[in-house]
Design an enzyme around this catalytic site. Structure first.
Site, short mmCIF file in Angstrom:
data_model
loop_
_atom_site.label_atom_id
_atom_site.label_comp_id
_atom_site.label_asym_id
_atom_site.label_seq_id
_atom_site.Cartn_x
_atom_site.Cartn_y
_atom_site.Cartn_z
N GLU A 103 44.74 37.45 31.57
CA GLU A 103 44.86 38.31 30.40
C GLU A 103 45.44 37.58 29.18
OE1 GLU A 103 47.96 41.26 30.35
OE2 GLU A 103 48.79 40.53 32.24
N THR A 126 42.44 35.00 37.90
CA THR A 126 43.79 35.38 38.26
C THR A 126 43.81 35.81 39.72
OG1 THR A 126 45.57 37.01 37.97
CG2 THR A 126 43.38 37.68 37.27
N ASP A 128 45.80 37.85 40.75
CA ASP A 128 46.29 39.23 40.73
C ASP A 128 45.16 40.26 40.72
OD1 ASP A 128 48.78 38.04 40.51
OD2 ASP A 128 48.84 38.24 38.33
N MET A 170 52.84 38.11 45.47
CA MET A 170 52.64 38.09 44.03
C MET A 170 51.76 39.27 43.59
SD MET A 170 52.25 34.07 43.06
CE MET A 170 53.69 33.15 42.52
N GLY A 171 51.44 39.29 42.30
CA GLY A 171 50.61 40.36 41.76
C GLY A 171 51.09 40.90 40.44
N ARG A 172 52.30 40.49 40.02
CA ARG A 172 52.92 41.00 38.80
C ARG A 172 52.91 42.52 38.78
NH1 ARG A 172 54.91 37.58 35.66
NH2 ARG A 172 55.17 39.14 34.02
N GLU A 222 55.79 41.89 44.08
CA GLU A 222 56.93 41.41 43.28
C GLU A 222 57.29 42.35 42.13
OE1 GLU A 222 55.75 37.61 41.79
OE2 GLU A 222 54.05 38.40 40.63
#
Length: 342
Positions: A103, A126, A128, A170-172, A222
């Protein structure tokens, strides 16, 4: 035509496959020349280039990371950043730029294309999987595979010691990795950013597993947050795009579980292992197709667009549309897996 290529943001399995697809087709079929910019947007800002030809991309398909390097440089936060990019492109006689990133990297490409008339094509990258307008981003499948294998391995040690194991992935701000790997790995609790969690409910699920002598695995993204509290962070510093470094919720949750249940709890933070290493077969396939279609977009002069996966087709969508909002887990999809909790 001379085409520039850069990879920005976090590294990701499959980046080299994209570069290879771009260069192979662009050179062989269209007779284009290529120049690589090192370390994301820093490269065109500072004129840091590397030659890209067929010899340079030979053998890179299975390699993780990126031969061009990456960074989280934001030219709009640097003094005269856009002017420096324009000067570099003119000096290198680059007529089009392919930006491979998430992004933030693509957000820069959208602004450069829309506000500054720099011809850009975007490729979504990404782990994510949080870019809207595409069904999947490359890197996600590899990250899920790494996390799933880790969860499989942790089941055996959890059962041997009858302890709770909390796995932070992860993954924001999107729970795709947690949801997919947690379900595939047989986790007993999956916690995602899209749904605030109740620590007491988590503890009840854990207690119910111990009653049948089954050591529970808790997978937590996370960016997940408790209902009564804020996001848990180890480090509050931000990058040039204003993002904090997420991590810490797994350790915090393990301590809460121990205090509330009296059961021993340990934390495993998978971290960058999810981003490193060789890409999966699916990510190599998808990344290669993205590269082939990205250079087609350059040939067609279809700038300001990002290549995207829709079903099994590769389509083009406006970069600005693809970066306007995050693609997050639908509550109905999360509810589907709730039958396995506890």
């Amino acid at each position: 035509m001379r085409v520039g290529v850069l990879t920005g943001g976090g590294d990701c399995p499959g980046l080299n496959a994209v570069i290879r697809g771009i260069v192979r087709k662009g050179t062989q079929e269209y007779g284009y020349e290529f120049v690589g910019f090192r370390d994301g947007w820093r490269g065109p800002m500072e004129g840091d280039t590397v030659p890209l030809d067929i010899a340079a991309v030979r053998g890179i398909l299975p390699r993780g990371g990126t031969i061009l390097g990456s960074s989280r440089t934001n030219p709009f936060k640097e003094d005269d950043g856009v002017r420096h990019i324009k000067e570099t492109l003119a000096k290198e006689e680059v007529e089009a730029l392919i930006a491979i990133g998430g992004e933030d990297t693509l957000g820069v490409a959208a602004r450069l294309s829309g506000e500054h008339a720099i011809p850009c094509v975007g490729v979504p990258k990404t782990i994510d999987n949080d870019l809207s307008a595409t069904d999947y981003t490359f890197g996600f499948d590899t990250a899920v595979g790494v996390a799933t294998e880790a969860i499989d391995r942790l089941h055996t040690t959890a059962e041997s010691h009858m302890r709770v194991l909390v796995v932070e992935v992860m993954g924001r701000h999107a729970g795709w990795i947690a949801l997919h790997s947690g379900l595939a790995g047989g986790a007993n609790v999956i916690l995602i950013p899209e749904q605030r969690f109740d620590v007491e409910q988590v503890c009840r699920w854990i207690d119910s597993r111990f009653k049948v002598r089954y050591a529970p695995i808790v997978v937590v993204a996370e960016g997940a947050m408790p209902k009564d509290g804020q996001m848990v962070l180890k480090d509050s510093s931000t990058d040039s795009f204003g993002h904090v470094r997420l991590s810490g919720v797994g350790e915090w949750l393990a301590k809460e579980i121990e205090a509330r249940t009296g059961k021993e709890a340990r934390t495993t933070v998978l971290g960058h292992t999810q981003r490193g290493g060789t890409p999966s077969a699916f990510d190599r396939w998808l990344a290669t197709r993205f590269g082939l279609h990205a250079i087609d977009a350059v040939r067609d002069g279809d700038f300001g667009k990002m290549v995207a996966l829709r079903g099994t087709d590769i389509v083009r969508v406006p970069i600005a549309e693809a970066t306007a909002k995050l693609k997050t887990v639908d509550p109905a999809l999360y509810a589907e897996v709730g039958v396995f909790f506890g």
